[in-house]
Design a protein around this motif. Structure first.
Motif, PDB file in Angstrom:
ATOM      1  N   LYS A   1       0.814  -1.218   0.000  1.00  0.00           N
ATOM      2  CA  LYS A   1       0.000   0.000   0.000  1.00  0.00           C
ATOM      3  C   LYS A   1       0.849   1.272   0.000  1.00  0.00           C
ATOM      4  O   LYS A   1       0.319   2.361  -0.244  1.00  0.00           O
ATOM      5  CB  LYS A   1      -0.918   0.002   1.224  1.00  0.00           C
ATOM      6  CG  LYS A   1      -1.976  -1.094   1.208  1.00  0.00           C
ATOM      7  CD  LYS A   1      -2.741  -1.127   2.517  1.00  0.00           C
ATOM      8  CE  LYS A   1      -3.727  -2.287   2.565  1.00  0.00           C
ATOM      9  NZ  LYS A   1      -4.421  -2.373   3.878  1.00  0.00           N
ATOM     10  N   GLN A   2       2.144   1.152   0.254  1.00  0.00           N
ATOM     11  CA  GLN A   2       3.000   2.331   0.363  1.00  0.00           C
ATOM     12  C   GLN A   2       3.449   2.818  -1.017  1.00  0.00           C
ATOM     13  O   GLN A   2       3.873   2.021  -1.865  1.00  0.00           O
ATOM     14  CB  GLN A   2       4.224   2.003   1.229  1.00  0.00           C
ATOM     15  CG  GLN A   2       3.881   1.660   2.664  1.00  0.00           C
ATOM     16  CD  GLN A   2       5.103   1.366   3.511  1.00  0.00           C
ATOM     17  OE1 GLN A   2       6.231   1.625   3.095  1.00  0.00           O
ATOM     18  NE2 GLN A   2       4.892   0.842   4.699  1.00  0.00           N
TER      19      GLN A   2
ATOM     20  N   THR B   1      -2.924  -6.582  -4.475  1.00  0.00           N
ATOM     21  CA  THR B   1      -2.049  -5.603  -5.126  1.00  0.00           C
ATOM     22  C   THR B   1      -1.643  -6.100  -6.499  1.00  0.00           C
ATOM     23  O   THR B   1      -1.570  -7.315  -6.730  1.00  0.00           O
ATOM     24  CB  THR B   1      -0.789  -5.353  -4.274  1.00  0.00           C
ATOM     25  OG1 THR B   1      -0.004  -4.321  -4.901  1.00  0.00           O
ATOM     26  CG2 THR B   1       0.060  -6.604  -4.155  1.00  0.00           C
TER      27      THR B   1
ATOM     28  N   ASP C   1      -6.642  -8.550   5.193  1.00  0.00           N
ATOM     29  CA  ASP C   1      -7.133  -7.637   6.230  1.00  0.00           C
ATOM     30  C   ASP C   1      -8.347  -8.195   6.968  1.00  0.00           C
ATOM     31  O   ASP C   1      -8.634  -7.779   8.091  1.00  0.00           O
ATOM     32  CB  ASP C   1      -7.492  -6.287   5.604  1.00  0.00           C
ATOM     33  CG  ASP C   1      -6.268  -5.526   5.106  1.00  0.00           C
ATOM     34  OD1 ASP C   1      -5.156  -5.822   5.586  1.00  0.00           O
ATOM     35  OD2 ASP C   1      -6.422  -4.652   4.229  1.00  0.00           O
TER      36      ASP C   1
END
Length: 355
Positions: free
Chosen positions: A105-106, A134, A234
């Motif tokens: 996510k970065q 992703t 998650d």
């Protein structure tokens, strides 16, 4: 004249500095997550390629041993675990999956490499392929020889993994496994040989290869993965217990009943041939299914085993599931994830056909 020369020199230096800064900004940012395994192992002597201690070398030393990766990407490392991969647990998978997802996510992370022991590497790769949403490259890599051995393969494998993770062409292809110059799908690949460097094989073939730091692609995965997966790390707190029992001549129902009694919510039958079930075992599996345990027929056949529904056994009648082309250990991963969402065997079967 001297002033003009000094001014020209200053402009040249400034230009070089700017060019270097631009080049640095265009280089991919790759994070190496280390978990241990043979790639971090050490033997007593250079002649020890099969006898050694795994999980001894920390990630900073692995990276320092391959300075050439700095030409491929800006690399940094994290030590997530330092264990031999046969000791991986479901808790380990979940912890690793969460870290991979967080890094993905970065904005300052373009690709992720995971160093891993080869014994359960295929299971981790498949798990991540299913739960990390992703399209950034996630590459799992290991080695068959410790770094202390003659002709050690770990350094080149890691270099090739960074090359793959830093390449935009690797995006959107799911979690990848890079070993022995080949790029495999994390869904398909399995450890087929235990002491040679060409240990990892995919029954439907590799996706591509890496030569001198450049990737070459020949096909792409078609099964659902990563951003198209219904599973997300998650939302996963734990995985239900799933057991594997091995079919053979003279098989009995002892292992199946013991696994169910210990709390298994699904049983993977690693059957002979087309997931065949011996006459001595069928009654027990039907009884366990009536008690709510999922029964999933896989095959012990390696390198392209393929279980057809309603062949050998009447799966529709018994409310059983077939693993399609997934081997028993990968079937365990998908079954556990499936049971986090449903207990309907028809829905579990859909997962096995789509993933």
């Amino acid at each position: 004249m001297l002033k003009k020369f000094s001014r020209a020199l200053a402009l040249t230096v400034a230009g070089l500095a700017l060019a270097a800064a631009v080049h640095a900004q265009t280089k991919s940012q790759v994070v190496i997550l280390a978990t241990g395994g043979t790639i971090a192992g050490a033997g007593a002597s250079a002649a020890n390629s099969a006898t050694y201690q795994a999980a001894k070398v920390p990630v900073d030393k692995l990276i320092a041993g391959i300075p050439e990766v700095g030409k491929l990407a800006d690399v940094r490392g994290e030590q997530v675990f330092q264990i031999a991969s046969e000791s991986f647990t479901d808790e380990s998978l979940i912890a690793l999956g969460r870290r991979v997802a967080a890094l993905a996510k970065q904005d300052n992370v373009d690709g992720i490499v995971i160093t891993h022991g080869t014994d359960t590497l295929e299971e981790t790769a498949f798990f991540l392929n299913l739960v990390v949403p992703t399209d950034k490259p996630v590459v799992v890599v290991g080695s068959m020889r410790p770094g202390t051995a003659l002709s050690a393969d770990g350094a080149l494998n890691l270099y090739n993994a960074v090359a793959t993770a830093s390449d935009r062409a690797s995006r959107g292809k799911g979690v990848l496994v890079v070993m022995n110059d080949e790029i495999h799908s994390g869904r398909d690949v399995s450890k087929a040989i235990n002491i040679r460097t060409e240990a990892f094989k995919s029954p439907w073939g590799a996706l591509g290869m890496v030569v001198e730091g450049k990737t070459y692609w020949f096909r792409a995965p078609v099964k659902r993965h990563t951003v198209n997966s219904e599973f997300n790390i998650d939302a996963i707190k734990s995985l239900p217990s799933v057991g594997i029992a091995y079919g053979s001549g003279n098989a009995t129902d002892v292992a199946y009943r013991a696994l169910a009694a210990s709390g298994a919510k699904a049983l993977i039958h690693a059957g002979t041939g087309n997931g065949s079930v011996s006459a001595q075992v069928v009654p027990a599996l039907r009884e366990l299914r009536a008690q709510g345990v999922q029964i999933i027929r896989s095959t012990r056949v390696g390198g392209g085993g393929f279980v057809l529904r309603n062949a050998e056994q009447p799966d529709d009648q018994y409310d059983w599931v077939v693993a399609h082309d997934l081997n028993p250990q990968k079937a365990r991963i998908l079954a556990a994830l499936a049971l986090t969402r449903t207990t309907d065997a028809r829905e579990v079967q859909r997962y096995f056909m789509e993933y």
